[in-house]
Design a protein around this motif. Sequence first.
Motif, short mmCIF file in Angstrom:
data_model
loop_
_atom_site.label_atom_id
_atom_site.label_comp_id
_atom_site.label_asym_id
_atom_site.label_seq_id
_atom_site.Cartn_x
_atom_site.Cartn_y
_atom_site.Cartn_z
N VAL A 25 0.84 -1.20 0.00
CA VAL A 25 0.00 0.00 0.00
C VAL A 25 0.87 1.25 0.00
O VAL A 25 0.59 2.23 -0.71
N LEU A 26 1.93 1.22 0.79
CA LEU A 26 2.83 2.37 0.89
C LEU A 26 3.51 2.64 -0.45
O LEU A 26 3.62 3.80 -0.87
N MET A 84 1.37 1.97 12.39
CA MET A 84 0.29 2.88 12.76
C MET A 84 0.73 4.34 12.63
O MET A 84 -0.01 5.18 12.10
N ALA A 85 1.93 4.64 13.09
CA ALA A 85 2.45 6.01 13.00
C ALA A 85 2.60 6.44 11.54
O ALA A 85 2.30 7.59 11.18
N ALA A 190 -5.23 5.29 2.03
CA ALA A 190 -4.00 4.57 2.32
C ALA A 190 -3.61 4.70 3.79
O ALA A 190 -3.17 3.73 4.42
N GLY A 191 -3.77 5.91 4.32
CA GLY A 191 -3.43 6.13 5.73
C GLY A 191 -4.27 5.28 6.66
O GLY A 191 -3.75 4.66 7.60
N VAL A 192 -5.58 5.25 6.40
CA VAL A 192 -6.48 4.44 7.24
C VAL A 192 -6.15 2.96 7.11
O VAL A 192 -6.09 2.23 8.11
N LEU A 193 -5.92 2.50 5.87
CA LEU A 193 -5.63 1.08 5.65
C LEU A 193 -4.32 0.67 6.33
O LEU A 193 -4.27 -0.36 7.02
N ILE A 194 -3.29 1.48 6.17
CA ILE A 194 -2.00 1.17 6.80
C ILE A 194 -2.13 1.21 8.32
O ILE A 194 -1.58 0.36 9.03
N LEU A 196 -4.81 0.55 10.10
CA LEU A 196 -5.54 -0.65 10.53
C LEU A 196 -4.66 -1.89 10.49
O LEU A 196 -4.74 -2.75 11.37
N LEU A 197 -3.81 -1.98 9.47
CA LEU A 197 -2.89 -3.11 9.40
C LEU A 197 -1.90 -3.07 10.56
O LEU A 197 -1.50 -4.12 11.08
N GLY A 198 -1.52 -1.86 10.98
CA GLY A 198 -0.66 -1.72 12.15
C GLY A 198 -1.37 -2.17 13.41
O GLY A 198 -0.77 -2.80 14.29
N VAL A 199 -2.66 -1.84 13.50
CA VAL A 199 -3.46 -2.26 14.66
C VAL A 199 -3.53 -3.78 14.73
O VAL A 199 -3.39 -4.37 15.81
N VAL A 200 -3.73 -4.41 13.58
CA VAL A 200 -3.79 -5.88 13.53
C VAL A 200 -2.48 -6.48 14.02
O VAL A 200 -2.46 -7.43 14.81
N ALA A 201 -1.35 -5.91 13.54
CA ALA A 201 -0.04 -6.42 13.98
C ALA A 201 0.16 -6.21 15.47
O ALA A 201 0.71 -7.07 16.17
#
Length: 217
Positions: A25-26, A84-85, A190-194, A196-201
């Motif tokens: 995504v990034l 997340m950051a 992209a910011g929201v998706l990234i 959320l993926l950080g939250v999952v990790a």
Amino acid sequence: MDIVFLIKGIIMGLLGSIPLGPIGVLCIQRTLSGKFRSGFASGLGAATADTIFATIALFFYSLVISFIESQMALLSVIGGGIVMAMGVSIFFKKNKVHIKQNRTGRKRVFKDYISTLLLTLTNPAYVLVFVALFASVGIDREGQSLANGVLIIAGVMSGASLWWFLLTGTIDRVRKRFRPRHLVMLNRVAGVLIFLLGVVALVSAFIPSGTENMLKP
């Protein structure tokens, strides 16, 4: 020395890179918001990290597996927090400044490369993915000659780099169709998706599971 090992390495590099996580995504976001060289440099950072993981899986697996298993929760917290950051940073990115920087050619390509390299390295559990990939392509990790090992690792780097070149090159072809308002929306999504993926990790650090199920950053 057998060229077949190079081909198998290329296959592993492709298979290890294709799944799109936060890094994918990034890279897409940087390609659309910046230029091809920005997205591709970011992809090369991820490819370099994958090559390091493949090297560890091939030559040093027995030395690092105990560390990975014992520090998995901490590494997940660190990696998830960084992701997340980054998501928050992308969400609030000011596109007008970014576009102006691109027009004057002041794109910090090296920073893009380093940021994705370090971000990907925050998840050493991905070493286990390459252990599985070695088995899937029929490579015995034990007793490989140095020459064949070098061919395998070179193949991984080549395959991973090829994937990021194709992905960011394709995205770059449609980049000119995007207007500033589209880039604003892109950064928000992209910011929201990234994030959320950080939250999952981050959450995965507190849920008992095998290290093979860790997300790739």
